[in-house]
Design a protein around this motif. Structure first.
Motif, PDB file in Angstrom:
ATOM      1  N   SER A  14      29.626 -18.572   9.581  1.00  0.00           N
ATOM      2  CA  SER A  14      29.452 -19.983   9.251  1.00  0.00           C
ATOM      3  C   SER A  14      28.030 -20.439   9.552  1.00  0.00           C
ATOM      4  O   SER A  14      27.210 -20.599   8.648  1.00  0.00           O
ATOM      5  CB  SER A  14      30.478 -20.822  10.027  1.00  0.00           C
ATOM      6  OG  SER A  14      30.461 -20.473  11.396  1.00  0.00           O
TER       7      SER A  14
ATOM      8  N   ARG B 132      32.631 -14.859  13.531  1.00  0.00           N
ATOM      9  CA  ARG B 132      33.018 -16.222  13.184  1.00  0.00           C
ATOM     10  C   ARG B 132      31.811 -17.156  13.138  1.00  0.00           C
ATOM     11  O   ARG B 132      31.583 -17.864  12.156  1.00  0.00           O
ATOM     12  CB  ARG B 132      34.021 -16.713  14.240  1.00  0.00           C
ATOM     13  CG  ARG B 132      34.976 -17.754  13.781  1.00  0.00           C
ATOM     14  CD  ARG B 132      35.816 -18.161  14.967  1.00  0.00           C
ATOM     15  NE  ARG B 132      36.001 -19.596  14.946  1.00  0.00           N
ATOM     16  CZ  ARG B 132      37.092 -20.171  14.448  1.00  0.00           C
ATOM     17  NH1 ARG B 132      38.054 -19.426  13.962  1.00  0.00           N
ATOM     18  NH2 ARG B 132      37.208 -21.478  14.437  1.00  0.00           N
ATOM     19  N   ARG B 133      31.009 -17.086  14.203  1.00  0.00           N
ATOM     20  CA  ARG B 133      29.853 -17.979  14.245  1.00  0.00           C
ATOM     21  C   ARG B 133      28.786 -17.542  13.233  1.00  0.00           C
ATOM     22  O   ARG B 133      28.149 -18.387  12.580  1.00  0.00           O
ATOM     23  CB  ARG B 133      29.271 -18.002  15.665  1.00  0.00           C
ATOM     24  CG  ARG B 133      28.150 -18.999  15.796  1.00  0.00           C
ATOM     25  CD  ARG B 133      27.850 -19.388  17.212  1.00  0.00           C
ATOM     26  NE  ARG B 133      26.591 -20.122  17.256  1.00  0.00           N
ATOM     27  CZ  ARG B 133      25.883 -20.308  18.350  1.00  0.00           C
ATOM     28  NH1 ARG B 133      26.315 -19.830  19.498  1.00  0.00           N
ATOM     29  NH2 ARG B 133      24.755 -20.973  18.309  1.00  0.00           N
TER      30      ARG B 133
END
Lengths: 565, 102
Positions: B87, B83-84
């Motif tokens: 992005s 997720r990190r």
């Protein structure tokens, strides 16, 4: 020419299949009637799988032209597809049947293995996956030799690869032969030959593209089948795990002991050593590492590990339920057992075909003979897909690492390299058939453990140190890697599994079941120490080249295009 | 070897920022996974009675719950990282690439 070869290989495969169908029909005359019916379902479904995958292989062969096509499916696999393929490589028949069988016989202990096999993945994601994609081209040796002297590092990596592939392949071939013998009532030798011939066809003609799609299809079939089984088990207990566990504790001869760690992990050193081998072995398996080069970039590599981890985690939860379901469905039904002396039934070891058949029998119990046929066919397909992946990894080590870099000294061309690779796949397939036949009656259970130990003690340390530690030199990697490799093999030979159970000596010289704790330490300390002691001009140049490697491994700048040394 | 561009990137503030953030995050998660896993293995090795303990009135033991929790934790940790990375880290890498290409 290629088309002719493909057609004759297909004819050979069909001929062998037809032969075993006839042999089976003859055998069925003496067998029970219902047994004949369910075997035909399995044979027809397996036949469909083979036809479908051969069709894919044919299409892949038409599209496979360059070395990048052959080794890395042209880099055109998406993150999701690659995640499924990685999960497929991992969900071997050994882990499906073996872990559910382990849960069937000892409950909780099966979970220790599942967890160990799974937890390597997050670590691969955090530390290795993206860097591997940024630095490598076709094999992990590309990464390990990025700034080190290519000839010697490729000899080391190819040796590590071939040792891992050999042990893994023997274990799979023998397991395949036994399983198919049992499921389809076919001769052991025919089973081994069919597996060998099909894997040669997939790899030699379809390369990575065919191998990947065979793996994806099989992963979907296996996940669907296992989901259905777990669903049927849970449905019986109103989807309450507690109700299922309570029933299992009541039925299992060891009762409440199946809910806690048992005898599988006897002492702390063995427990930690096994844990290390399972966790870091994954990060050194050549056929798994190769999959990171089939995607477009680091971002897709990262996504593939995420999907793979999800599928593998889900799969292990399913096998856990399937193992417990096997306890409650099978142990209460005498028809799944052969009685021992005096008509006494051993509720664990007395299972027809042994505890590894727990999932297969459960398929019959929850889905009838048709579903049993489906699961049998999937188990066969699973073995095929996994051995194909292993063969491709071995063939690539021979052609891309040994031939192109060591023998031709970089003066080879793509066509020639791919030809050598296809030839290697044929040779590896034939060797696998022969070894599978030779090892028929040997204890091969330790071989998967040995493959993981070697992967964790040679491939993984060499890869990790070259990427993360600036001080690593060729001499350090070479000495440390070979020390890890030889110490892992030596300690397994001197341990109980080989020294006592295979060679027949009374006392094991190496007291623990798994060498990883010691052999990994030897490898890492060896790489560090001999790199530190290396003050050659070459060593200084290699350390100076780290910065460029570091920038590319972190950003991917310069990746995707072939690098030159 | 004419590897001048990499020295320029190595001194680039954005590159240093990306690498610092990402490696801190990745190593934290990796260490967390190791602690969770070897914590579990340590319990198997040293404290079998604790794992055998029942968590309620039924037969389900603490070991089963912890084991399944380790499996779920492994998947969640990969999710957190992806997720990190998808992005923040990808955006930083894209900016870095744009800055380096004239």
């Amino acid at each position: 020419m290629r088309r002719f070869l493909w057609v004759s290989a297909l004819a050979a495969a069909i001929g062998t299949l037809a032969h075993f169908g006839l042999a089976h029909a003859a055998g069925a005359l003496e067998g029970a009637v219902d047994r004949q019916a369910l075997n035909w379902a399995a044979i027809i479904m397996f036949f469909l799988f083979v036809l479908g995958t051969l069709g894919i292989t044919y299409r892949a062969a038409m599209q496979t032209r360059s070395a990048a096509d052959f080794y890395a499916a042209g880099g055109g696999i998406t993150g999701f597809q690659n995640g499924l393929a990685i999960a497929g490589d991992y969900m071997s028949a050994a882990s499906f049947l073996g872990i559910s069988g382990l849960v069937f016989s000892s409950g909780f202990d099966g979970l220790i293995y599942s967890i160990g096999f799974l937890v390597g993945w997050p670590v691969i994601l955090f530390l290795i996956a993206e860097r591997l994609r940024n630095l490598g081209k076709f094999t992990f040796a590309d990464v390990a030799s990025f700034r080190l002297e290519p000839t010697s590092i490729r000899i080391l990596s190819a040796t590590g690869t071939l040792v891992v592939v050999a042990f893994y392949l023997i274990a799979q071939m023998v397991g395949a032969g036994k399983l198919i013998q049992l499921l389809f009532g076919m001769e052991y030798l025919y089973a081994v030959v069919i597996v060998g011939v099909l894997m040669i066809v997939y790899v030699a003609f379809g390369g990575m593209k065919a191998t990947t799609w065979v793996q994806i299809i099989k992963a979907c079939l296996l996940l669907a089948g296992a989901t259905f089984m777990a669903f049927m088990v849970m449905q019986r207990y109103g989807f309450s795990p507690e109700a299922m566990f309570a029933d299992a504790v009541r039925i299992h001869p060891r009762h409440d002991a199946i809910m806690a760690p048992g005898a599988l992990v006897s002492d702390p050193v063995s427990a930690i050593s096994l844990g290390l081998a399972l966790m870091f072995g994954t990060a050194g398996l050549p056929h798994i590492l190769m999959r990171f080069f089939t995607v477009a970039d680091a971002r897709a590599a990262r996504k593939s590990v995420f999907y793979a981890t999800g599928f593998i985690a889900y799969f292990y939860i399913l096998t856990f339920i399937i193992g417990f379901g096997a306890i409650t469905f099978l142990m209460t039904d005498d028809s799944f057992y052969t009685a021992g002396a005096g008509g006494v039934i051993n509720r664990v070891g007395g299972l027809i075909g042994g505890t590894n058949m727990a999932a297969i029998h459960l398929a019959n119990a929850v889905g009838g003979s048709f579903f049993l046929g489906f699961i049998s066919a999937v188990a066969f397909a699973t073995i095929l897909a996994v051995v194909a992946g292993l063969t491709l990894a071995g063939a690539s080590a021979v052609s891309h690492d040994l031939y192109a870099e060591v023998i031709a000294r970089g003066h080879s061309n793509e066509q020639k390299e791919v030809r050598i690779s296809k030839l290697s796949a044929v040779v590896i397939g034939i060797v696998a058939i022969v070894l599978g036949y030779v090892f028929e009656n040997q204890n091969v259970a330790f071989m998967v453990g040995l493959a993981f130990a070697v992967a964790a003690s040679c491939n993984f340390p060499v890869l990790l140190m070259s990427v993360f530690w600036k001080g690593t030199t060729t001499r350090g990697s070479l000495i440390g890697g070979f020390l890890g490799l030889t110490s892992a093999v030596a300690m397994v030979i001197l341990s109980k599994a080989v020294w006592v159970q295979t060679l027949g000596y009374s006392q094991a010289i190496f007291p623990y079941d798994n060498p990883a704790l010691f052999s990994m330490t030897i490898a890492f300390v060896g790489i560090w120490l001999f790199s530190k002691m290396d003050s050659s001009v070459q060593a200084r140049a290699e350390q100076a080249a780290f910065d460029a490697q570091y920038v590319r491994s972190e950003t991917g700048i310069g990746a995707a295009t072939a690098h030159t040394h | 070897m004419t590897d001048e561009p990499h020295l320029r990137i190595l001194r680039n503030a954005q590159f240093q920022d990306l690498v610092r953030r990402r490696s801190r995050f990745a190593w934290t998660l990796a260490v967390l996974m190791l602690v969770i896993y070897f914590g579990f293995i340590a319990l198997v090795a040293f404290d079998k009675p604790l794992l055998a303990m029942k968590i309620g009135a039924g037969v389900t033991s603490l070991g089963i719950v912890l084991g399944l929790a380790v499996i779920i934790a492994a998947f969640l940790l990969t999710g957190i990282y992806v997720r990190r990375a998808n992005s923040e880290f990808d955006a930083l890498t894209a900016r870095l690439n744009a800055e380096l290409q004239p």
